[in-house]
Design a protein around this motif. Structure first.
Motif, PDB file in Angstrom:
ATOM      1  N   TRP A   1       0.790  -1.228   0.000  1.00 54.85           N
ATOM      2  CA  TRP A   1       0.000   0.000   0.000  1.00 54.85           C
ATOM      3  C   TRP A   1       0.825   1.282   0.000  1.00 54.85           C
ATOM      4  O   TRP A   1       0.263   2.365  -0.142  1.00 54.85           O
ATOM      5  CB  TRP A   1      -0.936   0.015   1.214  1.00 54.85           C
ATOM      6  N   PHE A   2       2.127   1.166   0.210  1.00 59.36           N
ATOM      7  CA  PHE A   2       2.940   2.373   0.307  1.00 59.36           C
ATOM      8  C   PHE A   2       4.120   2.304  -0.649  1.00 59.36           C
ATOM      9  O   PHE A   2       4.826   1.286  -0.729  1.00 59.36           O
ATOM     10  CB  PHE A   2       3.443   2.557   1.740  1.00 59.36           C
ATOM     11  N   ASP A   3       4.306   3.391  -1.355  1.00 66.76           N
ATOM     12  CA  ASP A   3       5.444   3.506  -2.263  1.00 66.76           C
ATOM     13  C   ASP A   3       6.638   3.989  -1.471  1.00 66.76           C
ATOM     14  O   ASP A   3       6.511   4.878  -0.615  1.00 66.76           O
ATOM     15  CB  ASP A   3       5.098   4.520  -3.373  1.00 66.76           C
ATOM     16  N   SER A   4       7.792   3.430  -1.752  1.00 67.94           N
ATOM     17  CA  SER A   4       9.003   3.805  -1.007  1.00 67.94           C
ATOM     18  C   SER A   4       9.355   5.275  -1.204  1.00 67.94           C
ATOM     19  O   SER A   4       9.982   5.898  -0.345  1.00 67.94           O
ATOM     20  CB  SER A   4      10.173   2.924  -1.466  1.00 67.94           C
ATOM     21  N   LYS A   5       8.918   5.870  -2.334  1.00 68.31           N
ATOM     22  CA  LYS A   5       9.225   7.263  -2.596  1.00 68.31           C
ATOM     23  C   LYS A   5       8.203   8.217  -1.987  1.00 68.31           C
ATOM     24  O   LYS A   5       8.456   9.409  -1.861  1.00 68.31           O
ATOM     25  CB  LYS A   5       9.279   7.492  -4.117  1.00 68.31           C
ATOM     26  N   ASN A   6       7.064   7.695  -1.638  1.00 70.00           N
ATOM     27  CA  ASN A   6       5.988   8.541  -1.141  1.00 70.00           C
ATOM     28  C   ASN A   6       5.318   7.877   0.059  1.00 70.00           C
ATOM     29  O   ASN A   6       4.936   6.720  -0.017  1.00 70.00           O
ATOM     30  CB  ASN A   6       4.953   8.759  -2.260  1.00 70.00           C
ATOM     31  N   LYS A   7       5.201   8.605   1.154  1.00 68.42           N
ATOM     32  CA  LYS A   7       4.624   8.024   2.367  1.00 68.42           C
ATOM     33  C   LYS A   7       3.095   7.937   2.314  1.00 68.42           C
ATOM     34  O   LYS A   7       2.479   7.289   3.143  1.00 68.42           O
ATOM     35  CB  LYS A   7       5.043   8.847   3.581  1.00 68.42           C
ATOM     36  N   LYS A   8       2.486   8.612   1.334  1.00 69.65           N
ATOM     37  CA  LYS A   8       1.026   8.595   1.225  1.00 69.65           C
ATOM     38  C   LYS A   8       0.547   7.233   0.732  1.00 69.65           C
ATOM     39  O   LYS A   8       1.121   6.653  -0.193  1.00 69.65           O
ATOM     40  CB  LYS A   8       0.572   9.681   0.252  1.00 69.65           C
ATOM     41  N   GLN A   9      -0.536   6.734   1.358  1.00 73.12           N
ATOM     42  CA  GLN A   9      -1.067   5.422   0.974  1.00 73.12           C
ATOM     43  C   GLN A   9      -1.678   5.469  -0.418  1.00 73.12           C
ATOM     44  O   GLN A   9      -2.327   6.439  -0.805  1.00 73.12           O
ATOM     45  CB  GLN A   9      -2.126   4.959   1.975  1.00 73.12           C
ATOM     46  N   LEU A  10      -1.469   4.411  -1.189  1.00 71.08           N
ATOM     47  CA  LEU A  10      -2.053   4.296  -2.508  1.00 71.08           C
ATOM     48  C   LEU A  10      -3.544   3.959  -2.415  1.00 71.08           C
ATOM     49  O   LEU A  10      -4.003   3.404  -1.418  1.00 71.08           O
ATOM     50  CB  LEU A  10      -1.338   3.194  -3.300  1.00 71.08           C
ATOM     51  N   LYS A  11      -4.296   4.286  -3.483  1.00 71.52           N
ATOM     52  CA  LYS A  11      -5.729   3.951  -3.496  1.00 71.52           C
ATOM     53  C   LYS A  11      -5.927   2.443  -3.584  1.00 71.52           C
ATOM     54  O   LYS A  11      -6.785   1.874  -2.908  1.00 71.52           O
ATOM     55  CB  LYS A  11      -6.432   4.644  -4.673  1.00 71.52           C
ATOM     56  N   TYR A  12      -5.131   1.797  -4.428  1.00 70.38           N
ATOM     57  CA  TYR A  12      -5.157   0.344  -4.564  1.00 70.38           C
ATOM     58  C   TYR A  12      -3.729  -0.189  -4.376  1.00 70.38           C
ATOM     59  O   TYR A  12      -2.764   0.542  -4.625  1.00 70.38           O
ATOM     60  CB  TYR A  12      -5.677  -0.075  -5.938  1.00 70.38           C
TER      61      TYR A  12
END
Length: 424
Positions: free
Chosen positions: A42-53
């Protein structure tokens, strides 16, 4: 439109998803799905914001995404089915999730504890929860008349079933045929009324099905119905003039005469008509109108104050009376006014306690519906249908035309009259 979001709240690498259901400003629900997956999905290593899917960089993540998309679709379908019927709350959402994941043991145990499996007891349960059921006005709570319908249905079913209790799962096509036959042939009720009761049974079974009770595969084919009213009684313009010109000695009949005439020029249901007072009259842009909010539909309607209406209330508004007294008094008003043309219709027989077809003097067939129907019928063909409907509050032209009982002959006649009127 409702929306669904999945939230990974835990700091652990493996934890259950939280589901959030939103709809306008009415619904905002959070619930633990008990569906576990990895945080890294659910989380991209570059961005701490949770993904929608979840990311689909592996087979396991792809399966998680596929599952939650199917869960979304399942909840949306249930939401669209139930939004106007029952309260959408955490219990509703929990049941949707449990059904989707086939958590049978939990569901069966809960169903067994909370919901009766036989028809009459489930009706009692449905009546008890009536204040929480969503109604057609967008609020919650069934109307008193609707609750009374279910109480009457329960009484019918107790008589119909005898000692052998009918279960929810027993409601199939054979049951439908037997119940209708019993209502119409044995109990001598009108076919339309029997169809209405069958429709109420279907409502009960659908509610039971939603809450996990097993229903018969044929339930989908069990349908209630309405019958077309073949005998629509209206007052013609000439008959309205007769009533206008008739003098009544009794104050009760003078008052009922006022209400009757007032209703024929305003086109409202009796439940709204008898609540209109001088406080409902307003001046809007140099136009004097009556403004009301209809009880049945919750619609706000604006009725032009016609000269005929002003004349009726020139010496004051009629005083309020009950619907029952109004029904009784207007029969006397019409009888004394000479509204006695022999007319086909259905009249209640006190001995059989049923409405029976026959030829009667027209005043005998008069009821509170005559105000609204006379307004619609007398203006049909003279005014555009949409203008009449704006006053009566009818939602569709089909309902409006069915209400006044117009036939293809009437439409042909109207077409011809308007055609030659426009040619001249």
């Amino acid at each position: 439109m409702a929306s669904i979001n999945f939230i990974y709240r835990s700091k652990k690498e493996f934890a259950p998803l939280i589901l959030r259901l939103l709809h306008k400003n009415e619904i905002d629900l959070f619930i633990n799905t008990n569906y576990n997956c990895k945080r890294s999905f659910w989380f991209d290593s570059k961005n701490k914001k949770q993904l929608k899917y979840p990311k689909t960089n592996c087979k396991e993540a792809l399966e998680v995404k596929s599952t939650i998309i199917k869960l979304e679709e399942h909840i949306f379908n249930k939401f669209n089915q139930d939004y106007n019927v029952i309260r959408i709350d955490k219990n509703w959402l929990q049941e949707c999730i449990d059904i989707f994941f086939n958590r049978v043991s939990y569901q069966k145990q809960k169903t067994k504890e909370l919901f009766p499996s036989n028809l009459t007891e489930y009706i009692s349960h449905y009546i008890e929860k009536a204040p929480t059921i969503k109604n057609s006005k967008g609020g919650f709570g069934l109307s008193k008349s609707r609750i009374d319908d279910f109480k009457t249905l329960r009484r019918f079913l107790k008589e119909f079933q005898g000692k052998k209790k009918i279960k929810i799962i027993d409601v199939n096509l054979n049951f439908s045929n037997e119940f209708l036959s019993w209502m119409i042939d044995d109990k001598k009720y009108a076919s339309g009324y029997a169809g209405r009761m069958l429709s109420a049974i279907k409502t009960i079974c659908n509610d039971a099905s939603f809450h996990g009770l097993e229903t018969h595969p044929q339930l989908v084919k069990v349908t209630g119905y309405k019958t077309k009213n073949k005998h629509i009684i209206v007052l013609t313009p000439d008959e309205i003039e007769l009533i206008k010109n008739t003098h009544f000695k009794l104050k009760s009949l003078k008052n009922a005469k006022k209400w009757l005439l007032f209703g024929c020029y305003t086109g409202q249901r009796v439940s709204d008509l008898l609540n209109i007072t001088s406080n409902n009259i307003h001046m809007r842009n140099n136009l004097e109108v009556i403004e009301i909010k209809q009880q049945k539909t919750g619609k706000q309607v604006t009725i032009p104050l016609l000269n005929e209406t002003k004349e009726i209330i020139s010496d004051g508004f009629p005083h309020k009376i009950s619907q029952q007294k109004f029904n009784d008094y207007i029969k006397d008003v019409c009888r004394i006014s000479g509204i006695d043309t022999i007319t086909e219709g259905m009249l209640f027989n006190k001995d059989s306690k049923r409405r029976e077809y026959g030829l009667y003097k027209k005043w005998q067939l008069v009821s509170s519906h005559i105000c609204r129907r006379s307004f619609c019928t007398n203006n049909f063909g003279t005014l555009p249908n949409y203008l009449i409907m704006s006053v009566t509050g009818h939602s569709s032209e089909k309902t409006f035309l069915g209400y006044i009982g117009k036939t293809s002959y009437d439409y042909a006649k109207q077409f011809k009259e308007l055609y030659y009127k426009n040619q001249s």
